[in-house]
Design an enzyme around this catalytic site. Sequence first.
Site, PDB file in Angstrom:
ATOM      1  N   HIS A 221      -9.085   1.317   5.559  1.00 48.16           N
ATOM      2  CA  HIS A 221      -7.807   1.855   6.380  1.00 48.16           C
ATOM      3  C   HIS A 221      -7.766   2.586   6.888  1.00 48.16           C
ATOM      4  CE1 HIS A 221      -3.351   2.402   6.647  1.00 48.16           C
ATOM      5  NE2 HIS A 221      -3.687   1.873   6.253  1.00 48.16           N
TER       6      HIS A 221
ATOM      7  N   GLU B  41      -5.493  -4.791  11.661  1.00 49.22           N
ATOM      8  CA  GLU B  41      -4.282  -4.098  11.506  1.00 49.22           C
ATOM      9  C   GLU B  41      -4.469  -3.144  12.928  1.00 49.22           C
ATOM     10  OE1 GLU B  41      -2.583  -3.136   7.261  1.00 49.22           O
ATOM     11  OE2 GLU B  41      -4.024  -1.797   7.637  1.00 49.22           O
TER      12      GLU B  41
ATOM     13  N   ASN C 137       0.867  -0.981  -0.463  1.00 49.29           N
ATOM     14  CA  ASN C 137      -0.278   0.113   0.057  1.00 49.29           C
ATOM     15  C   ASN C 137       0.708   0.648  -0.152  1.00 49.29           C
ATOM     16  OD1 ASN C 137      -1.516   2.157  -0.014  1.00 49.29           O
ATOM     17  ND2 ASN C 137      -2.241   1.152   2.666  1.00 49.29           N
TER      18      ASN C 137
ATOM     19  N   LYS D  92      -0.086   4.205   0.744  1.00 56.18           N
ATOM     20  CA  LYS D  92      -0.556   5.681   0.221  1.00 56.18           C
ATOM     21  C   LYS D  92      -0.733   6.914  -0.979  1.00 56.18           C
ATOM     22  CE  LYS D  92       0.765   3.384   5.003  1.00 56.18           C
ATOM     23  NZ  LYS D  92       0.514   3.583   6.311  1.00 56.18           N
TER      24      LYS D  92
HETATM   25  C1  PEP Z   1      -0.822  -0.341   5.955  1.00 53.41           C
HETATM   26  O1  PEP Z   1      -0.551   0.719   5.199  1.00 53.41           O
HETATM   27  O2  PEP Z   1      -1.558  -0.410   5.536  1.00 53.41           O
HETATM   28  C2  PEP Z   1       0.161  -0.114   6.674  1.00 53.41           C
HETATM   29  C3  PEP Z   1       0.524  -1.885   7.075  1.00 53.41           C
HETATM   30  O3  PEP Z   1       1.238   0.271   6.695  1.00 53.41           O
HETATM   31  P1  PEP Z   1       2.997   0.291   7.558  1.00 53.41           P
HETATM   32  O4  PEP Z   1       3.385  -1.241   6.982  1.00 53.41           O
HETATM   33  O5  PEP Z   1       3.814   1.555   7.150  1.00 53.41           O
HETATM   34  O6  PEP Z   1       2.491   0.283   8.816  1.00 53.41           O
END
Ligand code: PEP
Length: 245
Positions: A99, A169, A6, A8
Amino acid sequence: MILVFNWKMNPEKLSDAEAILDFLRFAQDKLKKTCTETQSVEVWFAPPNLYFEPLRKKYNEFFDFGLQNTFYEQSGAFTGEISPKMAKNIGGEFVILGHSERKKLGESLEDINKKVLASLEVGLRVILCFGENVKLKSRENIIFEIKSQLKILLQDVPINSENLYLAYEPAWAISSQEIGPSSTEELKTFLDWYWQNYKFPIFYGGSVDSSNIENYLTLKLNGFLIGSASLKPEEITKILNIASK
Ligand code: PEP
């Protein structure tokens, strides 16, 4: 195993995005879209929506491409939104929904549920994120919180939806120095509970990178959602090599 990267709101230029994918393409000469005898991982990228089309056209042979968000209506007067149907028509293979960074901007669980239904309806694969927002001390509290989130997020979603993937997450673990559930033992306990109650494939996300991914590989996970590490091509290569061992 599926690795979803991802990006972002990065990188700043399309050419920087292409440089990352070119690096990977050439570094991983065995890279194919789906698992093969020589490769046990699938690689999916979720670039900013604006880069989606040029990247998909150029690298479709090597990676799956998806979007970072879609709306819950298929058409209409919704300035700034992208419908699931549009995403599907332009070649989108999946979408990340719910997210934690979008929830911080005000997206509600009810709206995310509507988005999930609308995206499944057009045949997009959905990666539905969930997880506690703050560090909760006891396992009971975590499970109580997760259960109530999933009750709303999965409302009216058929339990046999083949295109649905969940991504656990914990919001506090995303792009932080703190490693996920503080020990993989905790995550293992969580996953035992999860598999007793749900059947959707599940990914884990929360500061996963080449220094810690190995710790998670023995757990009952179908893949990982990876943010910060996904902008560093050497890091992605390391992750791929570890995950495909
Ligand atoms: C995410 O963007 O879903 C994520 C898990 O980011 P990171 O790996 O930076 O924690």
